[in-house]
Design a protein around this motif. Structure first.
Motif, PDB file in Angstrom:
ATOM      1  N   GLY A  13       0.832  -1.202   0.000  1.00 19.74           N
ATOM      2  CA  GLY A  13       0.000   0.000   0.000  1.00 19.74           C
ATOM      3  C   GLY A  13       0.860   1.242   0.000  1.00 19.74           C
ATOM      4  N   LEU A  14       0.231   2.359   0.083  1.00 19.01           N
ATOM      5  CA  LEU A  14       0.946   3.628   0.104  1.00 19.01           C
ATOM      6  C   LEU A  14       1.639   3.795   1.448  1.00 19.01           C
ATOM      7  CD1 LEU A  14       1.436   6.231  -1.540  1.00 19.01           C
ATOM      8  CD2 LEU A  14      -0.587   7.170  -0.438  1.00 19.01           C
ATOM      9  N   ASP A  15       2.922   4.065   1.430  1.00 13.19           N
ATOM     10  CA  ASP A  15       3.699   4.257   2.644  1.00 13.19           C
ATOM     11  C   ASP A  15       3.795   5.731   2.994  1.00 13.19           C
ATOM     12  OD1 ASP A  15       5.865   2.947   4.563  1.00 13.19           O
ATOM     13  OD2 ASP A  15       6.707   4.827   3.795  1.00 13.19           O
ATOM     14  N   HIS A  16       4.240   6.549   2.033  1.00 10.57           N
ATOM     15  CA  HIS A  16       4.334   7.981   2.254  1.00 10.57           C
ATOM     16  C   HIS A  16       4.361   8.719   0.928  1.00 10.57           C
ATOM     17  CE1 HIS A  16       8.652   7.164   1.637  1.00 10.57           C
ATOM     18  NE2 HIS A  16       8.707   8.408   1.194  1.00 10.57           N
ATOM     19  N   VAL A  17       4.060   9.995   1.021  1.00 17.18           N
ATOM     20  CA  VAL A  17       4.121  10.907  -0.114  1.00 17.18           C
ATOM     21  C   VAL A  17       4.906  12.111   0.365  1.00 17.18           C
ATOM     22  CG1 VAL A  17       2.764  12.415  -1.618  1.00 17.18           C
ATOM     23  CG2 VAL A  17       1.908  10.166  -1.024  1.00 17.18           C
ATOM     24  N   VAL A  18       5.807  12.617  -0.466  1.00 14.33           N
ATOM     25  CA  VAL A  18       6.588  13.802  -0.107  1.00 14.33           C
ATOM     26  C   VAL A  18       6.016  14.992  -0.863  1.00 14.33           C
ATOM     27  CG1 VAL A  18       8.868  14.877  -0.119  1.00 14.33           C
ATOM     28  CG2 VAL A  18       8.656  12.404   0.259  1.00 14.33           C
ATOM     29  N   LEU A  19       5.631  16.022  -0.111  1.00 13.05           N
ATOM     30  CA  LEU A  19       5.102  17.246  -0.696  1.00 13.05           C
ATOM     31  C   LEU A  19       6.063  18.389  -0.420  1.00 13.05           C
ATOM     32  CD1 LEU A  19       1.353  16.962   0.350  1.00 13.05           C
ATOM     33  CD2 LEU A  19       2.388  16.340  -1.836  1.00 13.05           C
ATOM     34  N   LEU A  20       6.352  19.174  -1.444  1.00 12.61           N
ATOM     35  CA  LEU A  20       7.223  20.326  -1.292  1.00 12.61           C
ATOM     36  C   LEU A  20       6.408  21.499  -0.776  1.00 12.61           C
ATOM     37  CD1 LEU A  20       9.244  20.021  -4.610  1.00 12.61           C
ATOM     38  CD2 LEU A  20       9.833  19.137  -2.341  1.00 12.61           C
ATOM     39  N   VAL A  21       6.919  22.160   0.268  1.00 14.50           N
ATOM     40  CA  VAL A  21       6.238  23.308   0.869  1.00 14.50           C
ATOM     41  C   VAL A  21       7.243  24.446   1.026  1.00 14.50           C
ATOM     42  CG1 VAL A  21       4.624  21.781   2.086  1.00 14.50           C
ATOM     43  CG2 VAL A  21       6.652  22.607   3.283  1.00 14.50           C
ATOM     44  N   THR A  22       6.729  25.641   1.283  1.00 15.33           N
ATOM     45  CA  THR A  22       7.600  26.802   1.449  1.00 15.33           C
ATOM     46  C   THR A  22       7.446  27.464   2.818  1.00 15.33           C
ATOM     47  OG1 THR A  22       5.953  28.215   0.390  1.00 15.33           O
ATOM     48  CG2 THR A  22       7.686  27.315  -1.024  1.00 15.33           C
ATOM     49  N   ASP A  23       6.610  26.911   3.680  1.00 15.91           N
ATOM     50  CA  ASP A  23       6.447  27.442   5.035  1.00 15.91           C
ATOM     51  C   ASP A  23       5.971  26.300   5.923  1.00 15.91           C
ATOM     52  OD1 ASP A  23       5.251  28.586   7.430  1.00 15.91           O
ATOM     53  OD2 ASP A  23       5.400  30.516   6.418  1.00 15.91           O
ATOM     54  N   MET A  24       6.881  25.767   6.730  1.00 19.62           N
ATOM     55  CA  MET A  24       6.574  24.576   7.521  1.00 19.62           C
ATOM     56  C   MET A  24       5.486  24.839   8.557  1.00 19.62           C
ATOM     57  SD  MET A  24       7.190  21.386   7.634  1.00 19.62           S
ATOM     58  CE  MET A  24       8.761  21.129   6.804  1.00 19.62           C
ATOM     59  N   GLU A  25       5.471  26.019   9.150  1.00 18.64           N
ATOM     60  CA  GLU A  25       4.460  26.324  10.171  1.00 18.64           C
ATOM     61  C   GLU A  25       3.053  26.270   9.564  1.00 18.64           C
ATOM     62  OE1 GLU A  25       3.095  30.003  13.019  1.00 18.64           O
ATOM     63  OE2 GLU A  25       5.226  29.803  12.560  1.00 18.64           O
ATOM     64  N   PRO A  73      12.911  22.143  -6.480  1.00 22.92           N
ATOM     65  CA  PRO A  73      12.570  21.647  -7.819  1.00 22.92           C
ATOM     66  C   PRO A  73      13.405  22.357  -8.884  1.00 22.92           C
ATOM     67  CG  PRO A  73      10.811  23.031  -6.948  1.00 22.92           C
ATOM     68  CD  PRO A  73      11.828  22.887  -5.860  1.00 22.92           C
ATOM     69  N   PRO A  74      13.674  21.677 -10.002  1.00 27.32           N
ATOM     70  CA  PRO A  74      14.489  22.290 -11.052  1.00 27.32           C
ATOM     71  C   PRO A  74      13.857  23.550 -11.623  1.00 27.32           C
ATOM     72  CG  PRO A  74      13.694  20.128 -11.727  1.00 27.32           C
ATOM     73  CD  PRO A  74      13.253  20.344 -10.316  1.00 27.32           C
ATOM     74  N   VAL A  75      12.535  23.605 -11.629  1.00 27.70           N
ATOM     75  CA  VAL A  75      11.813  24.787 -12.094  1.00 27.70           C
ATOM     76  C   VAL A  75      10.979  25.270 -10.915  1.00 27.70           C
ATOM     77  CG1 VAL A  75      10.087  25.677 -13.700  1.00 27.70           C
ATOM     78  CG2 VAL A  75      11.703  23.920 -14.452  1.00 27.70           C
ATOM     79  N   GLU A  76      11.283  26.459 -10.429  1.00 27.22           N
ATOM     80  CA  GLU A  76      10.548  26.995  -9.278  1.00 27.22           C
ATOM     81  C   GLU A  76       9.055  27.005  -9.576  1.00 27.22           C
ATOM     82  OE1 GLU A  76      10.305  28.275  -5.424  1.00 27.22           O
ATOM     83  OE2 GLU A  76      12.149  27.780  -6.475  1.00 27.22           O
ATOM     84  N   GLY A  77       8.277  26.404  -8.707  1.00 31.60           N
ATOM     85  CA  GLY A  77       6.829  26.345  -8.886  1.00 31.60           C
ATOM     86  C   GLY A  77       6.372  25.256  -9.836  1.00 31.60           C
ATOM     87  N   GLY A  78       7.313  24.479 -10.378  1.00 29.20           N
ATOM     88  CA  GLY A  78       6.941  23.395 -11.289  1.00 29.20           C
ATOM     89  C   GLY A  78       6.227  22.292 -10.543  1.00 29.20           C
ATOM     90  N   ARG A  79       5.333  21.613 -11.234  1.00 29.47           N
ATOM     91  CA  ARG A  79       4.581  20.531 -10.602  1.00 29.47           C
ATOM     92  C   ARG A  79       5.406  19.268 -10.596  1.00 29.47           C
ATOM     93  NH1 ARG A  79      -1.232  20.295 -13.212  1.00 29.47           N
ATOM     94  NH2 ARG A  79      -1.100  18.365 -12.085  1.00 29.47           N
ATOM     95  N   ASN A  80       5.342  18.560  -9.498  1.00 32.36           N
ATOM     96  CA  ASN A  80       5.987  17.254  -9.436  1.00 32.36           C
ATOM     97  C   ASN A  80       4.983  16.168  -9.045  1.00 32.36           C
ATOM     98  OD1 ASN A  80       5.608  17.944  -6.777  1.00 32.36           O
ATOM     99  ND2 ASN A  80       7.644  17.368  -6.096  1.00 32.36           N
ATOM    100  N   LEU A  81       3.706  16.550  -9.006  1.00 36.32           N
ATOM    101  CA  LEU A  81       2.663  15.634  -8.573  1.00 36.32           C
ATOM    102  C   LEU A  81       1.314  16.220  -8.964  1.00 36.32           C
ATOM    103  CD1 LEU A  81       2.002  13.207  -6.528  1.00 36.32           C
ATOM    104  CD2 LEU A  81       1.829  14.992  -4.823  1.00 36.32           C
ATOM    105  N   ASP A  82       0.382  15.401  -9.417  1.00 43.90           N
ATOM    106  CA  ASP A  82      -0.947  15.916  -9.724  1.00 43.90           C
ATOM    107  C   ASP A  82      -1.786  16.028  -8.463  1.00 43.90           C
ATOM    108  OD1 ASP A  82      -3.113  16.660 -11.680  1.00 43.90           O
ATOM    109  OD2 ASP A  82      -4.030  14.962 -10.640  1.00 43.90           O
ATOM    110  N   HIS A  83      -1.986  14.911  -7.768  1.00 38.12           N
ATOM    111  CA  HIS A  83      -2.714  14.955  -6.507  1.00 38.12           C
ATOM    112  C   HIS A  83      -2.424  13.709  -5.689  1.00 38.12           C
ATOM    113  CE1 HIS A  83      -5.728  12.394  -8.567  1.00 38.12           C
ATOM    114  NE2 HIS A  83      -6.108  12.043  -7.359  1.00 38.12           N
ATOM    115  N   VAL A  84      -2.743  13.807  -4.422  1.00 40.71           N
ATOM    116  CA  VAL A  84      -2.632  12.684  -3.508  1.00 40.71           C
ATOM    117  C   VAL A  84      -4.040  12.382  -3.026  1.00 40.71           C
ATOM    118  CG1 VAL A  84      -1.744  11.920  -1.268  1.00 40.71           C
ATOM    119  CG2 VAL A  84      -0.324  13.343  -2.749  1.00 40.71           C
ATOM    120  N   CYS A  85      -4.407  11.122  -3.050  1.00 42.28           N
ATOM    121  CA  CYS A  85      -5.721  10.709  -2.578  1.00 42.28           C
ATOM    122  C   CYS A  85      -5.581  10.170  -1.161  1.00 42.28           C
ATOM    123  CB  CYS A  85      -6.304   9.645  -3.497  1.00 42.28           C
ATOM    124  SG  CYS A  85      -7.950   9.111  -2.988  1.00 42.28           S
ATOM    125  N   ILE A  86      -6.333  10.780  -0.258  1.00 44.27           N
ATOM    126  CA  ILE A  86      -6.318  10.375   1.141  1.00 44.27           C
ATOM    127  C   ILE A  86      -7.638   9.675   1.449  1.00 44.27           C
ATOM    128  CG2 ILE A  86      -6.197  11.191   3.520  1.00 44.27           C
ATOM    129  CD1 ILE A  86      -4.541  13.573   2.456  1.00 44.27           C
TER     130      ILE A  86
END
Length: 141
Positions: A13-25, A73-86
């Motif tokens: 099954g799905l173990d984890h997904v990594v999402l890029l963020v710009t503000d951890m708080e 990411p190689p291109v700032e703001g570039g997509r690396n994922l369409d969506h994650v289903c929870i």
């Protein structure tokens, strides 16, 4: 498919997904307060925090910090994922709408879609960083 081309493992099954963020708080507040995720492992030396989403992890990677620049990411703001289903437990649709509205989270789409558990009702939302999340209830058929 011949036997030599079969994987030497079985999928669990799905173990984890990594999402890029710009503000951890902001990220931690969204995933804990809006989605109800529980704190997971913390790796500040990598600019990374994890939250539990059921029995899987969502890894939040802040690439704007020196510790997390390796994930930029190689291109700032570039997509690396369409969506994650929870996958969600059963929920009341009106209560879900009210909850999301209370947190100023816009519903991008409501739909009945198929997935690993079957056809279920989904709410699509964006996290504060533009990552699309599909919040999917149990199968209705």
């Amino acid at each position: 498919m011949n036997e030599t081309s079969r994987p030497p493992f079985s999928l669990v099954g799905l173990d984890h997904v990594v999402l890029l963020v710009t503000d951890m708080e902001i990220a931690m507040r969204f995933y804990q307060e809006v989605l109800g995720c529980q704190p997971g492992f913390s790796y500040p030396q990598f600019g990374m925090e994890q939250v539990w989403c059921g029995n899987a992890l969502i890894v939040l990677q802040d690439y704007t910090k020196p510790e997390g620049k390796w994930a930029r990411p190689p291109v700032e703001g570039g997509r690396n994922l369409d969506h994650v289903c929870i996958a969600l437990s059963p929920f009341d649709h009106d209560a879900m709408r009210a909850h999301l509205k209370a947190h100023d989270v816009e519903i991008v789409e409501e739909a009945l879609h198929g997935g690993a558990r079957g056809m279920g009702n989904s709410f699509y939302v964006l996290d504060p960083f533009g990552n699309k999340l599909e919040l999917k209830g149990p199968p209705v058929y």
